[in-house]
Design an enzyme around this catalytic site. Structure first.
Site, PDB file in Angstrom:
ATOM      1  N   SER A   1       2.770  19.718 -48.240  1.00 39.13           N
ATOM      2  CA  SER A   1       2.604  20.748 -47.213  1.00 39.13           C
ATOM      3  C   SER A   1       2.096  20.201 -45.883  1.00 39.13           C
ATOM      4  O   SER A   1       1.430  19.160 -45.814  1.00 39.13           O
ATOM      5  CB  SER A   1       1.652  21.835 -47.718  1.00 39.13           C
ATOM      6  OG  SER A   1       2.258  22.571 -48.741  1.00 39.13           O
TER       7      SER A   1
ATOM      8  N   ARG B   1      -4.606  15.937 -48.359  1.00 35.27           N
ATOM      9  CA  ARG B   1      -3.335  16.538 -47.971  1.00 35.27           C
ATOM     10  C   ARG B   1      -3.498  17.825 -47.156  1.00 35.27           C
ATOM     11  O   ARG B   1      -4.574  18.302 -46.931  1.00 35.27           O
ATOM     12  CB  ARG B   1      -2.508  16.843 -49.220  1.00 35.27           C
ATOM     13  CG  ARG B   1      -3.160  17.770 -50.234  1.00 35.27           C
ATOM     14  CD  ARG B   1      -2.236  17.955 -51.433  1.00 35.27           C
ATOM     15  NE  ARG B   1      -2.791  18.858 -52.443  1.00 35.27           N
ATOM     16  CZ  ARG B   1      -3.459  18.469 -53.517  1.00 35.27           C
ATOM     17  NH1 ARG B   1      -3.684  17.181 -53.726  1.00 35.27           N
ATOM     18  NH2 ARG B   1      -3.911  19.366 -54.387  1.00 35.27           N
ATOM     19  N   ASP B   2      -2.341  18.357 -46.756  1.00 35.06           N
ATOM     20  CA  ASP B   2      -2.166  19.671 -46.134  1.00 35.06           C
ATOM     21  C   ASP B   2      -2.719  19.744 -44.704  1.00 35.06           C
ATOM     22  O   ASP B   2      -3.583  20.572 -44.391  1.00 35.06           O
ATOM     23  CB  ASP B   2      -2.814  20.776 -46.984  1.00 35.06           C
ATOM     24  CG  ASP B   2      -2.365  20.758 -48.430  1.00 35.06           C
ATOM     25  OD1 ASP B   2      -1.248  20.282 -48.683  1.00 35.06           O
ATOM     26  OD2 ASP B   2      -3.127  21.219 -49.297  1.00 35.06           O
TER      27      ASP B   2
ATOM     28  N   GLU C   1      -7.773  22.984 -51.066  1.00 35.00           N
ATOM     29  CA  GLU C   1      -6.520  22.653 -50.385  1.00 35.00           C
ATOM     30  C   GLU C   1      -6.038  23.709 -49.377  1.00 35.00           C
ATOM     31  O   GLU C   1      -6.641  24.746 -49.158  1.00 35.00           O
ATOM     32  CB  GLU C   1      -5.422  22.309 -51.402  1.00 35.00           C
ATOM     33  CG  GLU C   1      -4.958  23.400 -52.306  1.00 35.00           C
ATOM     34  CD  GLU C   1      -3.849  22.955 -53.258  1.00 35.00           C
ATOM     35  OE1 GLU C   1      -3.615  21.742 -53.439  1.00 35.00           O
ATOM     36  OE2 GLU C   1      -3.201  23.845 -53.839  1.00 35.00           O
TER      37      GLU C   1
ATOM     38  N   ASN D   1       7.196  26.995 -53.129  1.00 36.81           N
ATOM     39  CA  ASN D   1       5.775  27.322 -53.092  1.00 36.81           C
ATOM     40  C   ASN D   1       5.290  27.349 -51.645  1.00 36.81           C
ATOM     41  O   ASN D   1       5.879  28.096 -50.850  1.00 36.81           O
ATOM     42  CB  ASN D   1       4.939  26.474 -54.049  1.00 36.81           C
ATOM     43  CG  ASN D   1       5.036  24.983 -53.914  1.00 36.81           C
ATOM     44  OD1 ASN D   1       6.029  24.384 -54.316  1.00 36.81           O
ATOM     45  ND2 ASN D   1       3.997  24.358 -53.407  1.00 36.81           N
ATOM     46  N   ASP D   2       4.282  26.623 -51.263  1.00 38.13           N
ATOM     47  CA  ASP D   2       3.576  26.838 -49.999  1.00 38.13           C
ATOM     48  C   ASP D   2       4.489  27.006 -48.778  1.00 38.13           C
ATOM     49  O   ASP D   2       5.417  26.216 -48.580  1.00 38.13           O
ATOM     50  CB  ASP D   2       2.671  25.645 -49.698  1.00 38.13           C
ATOM     51  CG  ASP D   2       1.710  25.317 -50.813  1.00 38.13           C
ATOM     52  OD1 ASP D   2       1.739  25.983 -51.859  1.00 38.13           O
ATOM     53  OD2 ASP D   2       0.923  24.365 -50.638  1.00 38.13           O
TER      54      ASP D   2
ATOM     55  N   GLN E   1       7.650  24.469 -49.236  1.00 41.59           N
ATOM     56  CA  GLN E   1       7.760  23.549 -50.357  1.00 41.59           C
ATOM     57  C   GLN E   1       8.917  23.997 -51.235  1.00 41.59           C
ATOM     58  O   GLN E   1       8.991  25.165 -51.634  1.00 41.59           O
ATOM     59  CB  GLN E   1       6.465  23.543 -51.153  1.00 41.59           C
ATOM     60  CG  GLN E   1       5.291  22.913 -50.419  1.00 41.59           C
ATOM     61  CD  GLN E   1       5.394  21.394 -50.400  1.00 41.59           C
ATOM     62  OE1 GLN E   1       4.971  20.718 -51.317  1.00 41.59           O
ATOM     63  NE2 GLN E   1       5.966  20.859 -49.337  1.00 41.59           N
TER      64      GLN E   1
END
Length: 505
Positions: free
Chosen positions: A164, A231-232, A279, A106-107, A123
């Site tokens: 992430s 997060r991130d 996010e 993913n990301d 990810q």
């Protein structure tokens, strides 16, 4: 059940039966736990052994005994293997869109350009084609088009899964590390994996002194618990106020802004609530007809025009959309690139029946263009793509049917300039799109645009179609079920002129 194995080669291979029920696998060196994964296992081991082997690098433990523990049938451990190569049989996959060798992605994470290489971390679940075991996979490219997957660089641990984050070059020699070291900020997702049960999310740092090949985690968080799952982090240097800036998703629709002069100690200076935005924040500055403008983006491709002084971000709060479809998500811009802003999105493809899930979009160069008094984000494929695609034909059509045959496998791009109002249909390798007014129809999906398309680019790869129009201000992405990369390209309806290009690796 326990299984002992002496590390003798570079990789240990773990058998994966994709999308089956998962069991916890723990790997120990003596009494020290090294890894913990949730691994899918086929209940009917007599008939199906595994779909693929997931390779875990173990050469750092050469000559030592590893202990594997888990509630597995003996046949699972019998299929554990060792190899000096992580190579596997090649799969049919998209030509220009990056997909993982095996497993779920993913990301995009840690996008950084250094010493002629574009690094793409992501990810990653190497143990299944579904989301789990969030790690950081790694690929690199010298031209943004031919990415080669390398060894996985971070796995879940007692601090949590590896969520992430971003990457930067340590140009100012911070943290006692060389100026050419690569620094990576990421979220340690406490409580997500069994090993970290009872903990919350923190923001942590990893670094590399070998051109991003291996990453070393710094144990202590650089930012402790803010909310349960904040997060991130995205980090960049702000020249005007002489500090590093971190933008971070806090909770809900709230994002935070932090400053640091040493890349270790961070102070929160602002927060902002942006309805619907969620996010994966990013913040970068673009030129708009000589004016420097800040752009804030969130995961869904929502973006906001504003001003940033190194402490606070101010915006009129008007939400704009970079994409007209839901497939692209969590785009991140590259650091270390001096003359342009380049971003890559994750495409949330399902890839049914494959041994990989998810892919990355074609890297795009970001600019701002004016529509009257309004500033609009433009996203065009990177110049490396534009310079290497090959024009096959140029044509005019007028309420008739035009067609051409592509005989070798190639990514196709159809560039169109409709000269009359009306609806027309484009068929590319059997994939049919109908375009008219402010609508694109693909299969059962109808996409509404902000404005009619005066200029259209349709790029078809295996399993995916990317469309951009009106100088990259209208963007739509579609997953397909087609592997076809040669055959007929045809047009009918309306009138106009067009060009057809192909791209081959």
């Amino acid at each position: 059940m326990e299984y002992k194995i002496k590390a003798e080669k570079v990789y240990m291979g773990i058998p994966i039966q994709a999308e089956c029920p998962e069991e916890k696998l723990e790997i120990f060196l003596g009494n020290k736990k090294l890894y913990e994964f949730l691994v899918p296992v086929c209940a009917d081991a007599e008939h199906v052994k595994y779909d693929y082997i997931s390779y875990l690098r173990i050469d750092q433990y050469e000559g030592r005994e590893l202990t594997l523990k888990g509630d597995f049938d003996a046949s699972f451990f019998e299929n554990i293997c060792q190899s000096d190569s992580g190579d596997r049989e090649k799969l049919t996959r998209p030509m220009i869109h990056f997909t993982a060798d095996r497993g779920w992605i993913n990301d995009p994470n840690g996008l950084v350009y250094h010493n002629g290489m574009y690094h793409l971390y992501f990810q990653y679940n190497p143990m299944n084609t579904q989301w789990q075991n969030m790690s950081w996979g790694h690929a690199a490219s010298s031209d943004l088009l031919h990415f080669k997957q390398l060894d996985t660089v971070m796995y879940p641990d007692e601090s949590g899964a590896v969520y992430s984050g971003c990457g930067i070059v340590n140009e100012k020699g911070m943290l006692g590390l060389p100026e050419d070291a690569l620094l990576f900020y990421y979220s340690a997702a406490g409580g997500i994996n069994p090993w970290s049960e009872g903990t919350a999310f923190t923001q942590k740092i990893a670094y590399s002194t070998d051109e991003g090949t291996t990453l070393t985690k710094i144990p202590d968080p650089t930012i402790g618990v803010i909310r349960q799952d904040s997060r991130d982090p995205k980090v960049f240097w702000h020249e005007e106020s002489s500090a590093y800036i971190m933008v971070l998703w806090i909770q809900g629709n709230e994002f935070g802004f932090f400053r640091s002069e040493n890349l270790k100690d961070w102070k929160k200076t602002d927060s902002i609530i942006l309805p619907e935005a969620w996010e994966c924040p990013d913040l970068y500055r673009l030129d708009c007809e000589g004016e420097k403008v800040w752009v804030f983006t969130s995961a869904d491709g929502f973006y906001y025009i504003g001003e940033f002084d190194g402490y606070t971000f101010s915006t009129d709060g008007v939400q704009k959309k970079a994409y007209r479809t839901k497939l692209p998500y969590a785009a991140q811009s590259y650091s270390g690139v001096q003359d342009r802003v380049i971003a890559v999105p994750w495409l949330r493809t399902l890839n049914k029946g494959r041994l990989y899930t998810g892919m990355m979009g074609i890297p795009r160069e970001l600019k701002l263009v004016k529509r009257g008094d309004e500033k609009i984000l433009s996203m065009l494929p990177v110049r490396e793509y534009e310079e290497t695609k090959e024009k096959i034909t140029e044509f005019n059509w007028n309420d008739g049917e035009f067609s051409v045959e592509i005989r070798e496998d190639a990514v196709a791009e159809v560039e169109l300039y409709p000269q009359a109002e009306g609806t027309f249909t484009v068929s590319i390798y059997g994939q049919e799109l109908t375009i008219g007014g402010r609508e694109i129809r693909y299969g059962s999906e109808t996409t509404t645009l902000e404005e009619p398309l005066k200029e259209i680019h349709i790029i078809v790869d295996r399993e995916v179609i990317e469309i951009h129009g009106n100088h990259g201000t209208e963007n739509a992405y579609y997953e397909t079920c087609s592997d076809q990369l040669h055959g007929k390209i045809s047009m009918k309806g309306c009138a106009g002129m067009g060009r057809i290009y192909i791209w081959q690796p």
